[in-house]
Scaffold this motif. Sequence first.
Motif, mmCIF file in Angstrom:
data_model
loop_
_atom_site.group_PDB
_atom_site.id
_atom_site.type_symbol
_atom_site.label_atom_id
_atom_site.label_comp_id
_atom_site.label_asym_id
_atom_site.label_seq_id
_atom_site.Cartn_x
_atom_site.Cartn_y
_atom_site.Cartn_z
ATOM 1 N N ALA A 1 67.340 19.525 31.585
ATOM 2 C CA ALA A 1 68.632 19.446 30.888
ATOM 3 C C ALA A 1 68.333 19.021 29.456
ATOM 4 O O ALA A 1 67.548 18.096 29.231
ATOM 5 N N ASP A 2 68.928 19.699 28.496
ATOM 6 C CA ASP A 2 68.693 19.413 27.081
ATOM 7 C C ASP A 2 69.872 18.660 26.491
ATOM 8 O O ASP A 2 71.021 19.023 26.728
ATOM 9 N N LEU A 3 69.591 17.642 25.694
ATOM 10 C CA LEU A 3 70.621 16.861 25.017
ATOM 11 C C LEU A 3 70.405 16.906 23.518
ATOM 12 O O LEU A 3 69.325 16.566 23.037
ATOM 13 N N SER A 4 71.427 17.344 22.791
ATOM 14 C CA SER A 4 71.427 17.232 21.339
ATOM 15 C C SER A 4 71.943 15.843 21.001
ATOM 16 O O SER A 4 73.123 15.543 21.215
ATOM 17 N N THR A 5 71.058 14.986 20.491
ATOM 18 C CA THR A 5 71.467 13.627 20.161
ATOM 19 C C THR A 5 72.317 13.589 18.899
ATOM 20 O O THR A 5 73.051 12.633 18.688
ATOM 21 N N LYS A 6 72.244 14.627 18.108
ATOM 22 C CA LYS A 6 73.044 14.692 16.879
ATOM 23 C C LYS A 6 74.501 15.043 17.177
ATOM 24 O O LYS A 6 75.424 14.488 16.593
ATOM 25 N N TYR A 7 74.703 15.968 18.111
ATOM 26 C CA TYR A 7 76.057 16.464 18.399
ATOM 27 C C TYR A 7 76.598 16.006 19.759
ATOM 28 O O TYR A 7 77.710 16.361 20.109
ATOM 29 N N ASN A 8 75.796 15.264 20.532
ATOM 30 C CA ASN A 8 76.209 14.809 21.865
ATOM 31 C C ASN A 8 76.634 15.970 22.754
ATOM 32 O O ASN A 8 77.678 15.940 23.405
ATOM 33 N N VAL A 9 75.792 17.005 22.774
ATOM 34 C CA VAL A 9 76.044 18.189 23.581
ATOM 35 C C VAL A 9 74.878 18.354 24.548
ATOM 36 O O VAL A 9 73.714 18.319 24.142
ATOM 37 N N VAL A 10 75.199 18.532 25.819
ATOM 38 C CA VAL A 10 74.173 18.825 26.815
ATOM 39 C C VAL A 10 74.268 20.306 27.156
ATOM 40 O O VAL A 10 75.359 20.864 27.254
ATOM 41 N N ASN A 11 73.112 20.944 27.256
ATOM 42 C CA ASN A 11 73.101 22.345 27.666
ATOM 43 C C ASN A 11 71.793 22.650 28.389
ATOM 44 O O ASN A 11 70.940 21.785 28.537
ATOM 45 N N ASN A 12 71.687 23.882 28.843
ATOM 46 C CA ASN A 12 70.502 24.330 29.571
ATOM 47 C C ASN A 12 70.215 23.461 30.793
ATOM 48 O O ASN A 12 69.060 23.188 31.122
ATOM 49 N N VAL A 13 71.273 23.031 31.468
ATOM 50 C CA VAL A 13 71.094 22.290 32.717
ATOM 51 C C VAL A 13 70.717 23.329 33.772
ATOM 52 O O VAL A 13 71.482 24.236 34.061
ATOM 53 N N TYR A 14 69.516 23.179 34.294
ATOM 54 C CA TYR A 14 69.009 24.181 35.233
ATOM 55 C C TYR A 14 68.142 23.515 36.296
ATOM 56 O O TYR A 14 67.304 22.674 35.986
ATOM 57 N N VAL A 15 68.353 23.924 37.544
ATOM 58 C CA VAL A 15 67.531 23.484 38.664
ATOM 59 C C VAL A 15 67.018 24.737 39.365
ATOM 60 O O VAL A 15 67.791 25.664 39.634
ATOM 61 N N ARG A 16 65.713 24.753 39.644
ATOM 62 C CA ARG A 16 65.132 25.892 40.364
ATOM 63 C C ARG A 16 65.921 26.151 41.650
ATOM 64 O O ARG A 16 66.357 25.217 42.319
ATOM 65 N N GLU A 17 66.057 27.408 41.997
ATOM 66 C CA GLU A 17 66.860 27.778 43.164
ATOM 67 C C GLU A 17 66.404 27.053 44.430
ATOM 68 O O GLU A 17 67.215 26.545 45.208
ATOM 69 N N GLU A 18 65.103 26.967 44.640
ATOM 70 C CA GLU A 18 64.593 26.342 45.866
ATOM 71 C C GLU A 18 64.775 24.825 45.900
ATOM 72 O O GLU A 18 64.591 24.186 46.936
#
Length: 141
Positions: free
Chosen positions: A52-69
């Motif tokens: 999971a990626d966090l932009s500390t400048k804009y307080n936005v989380v994105n690219n939250v991903y968990v492998r299917e298995e």
Amino acid sequence: TAIQDCRRSAYAGKSVNLPAAKSFCNADQIQKEGYICIIARNKKDGSVLGTADLSTKYNVVNNVYVREEARKRGIARLMMEAVEDAMEKPSTLKLTVMSKNVPAVSLYKSMGFEAPGVYGGLDALSSVTPLNFLMEMEKKM
């Protein structure tokens, strides 16, 4: 890298042509200043199960991903809790999610995220419409 291998598993057997998909797979964003990558690792072999990626400048989380298995084990929740722990407070954490991504929307709602303004109305419609739209959600911290 292990992060890139994890993210590429999202596109297993598919071509990665869109710039956003390539950027996600290559983990371009987390190589920039102002970004933190939360990584969930397998305790046994150290492989990356999710990010999971966090932009500390804009307080936005994105690219939250968990492998299917590795899904349905609470990994996304643990990563989101780590994102929240990494943020300066008080602030508002923001994200976008596709309205038909029911597991993700359910997780975010259970963690206190809400769809502000027009997105709240669209969220209510998402269960009765075939449309799949990008929805904004936020949580006051």
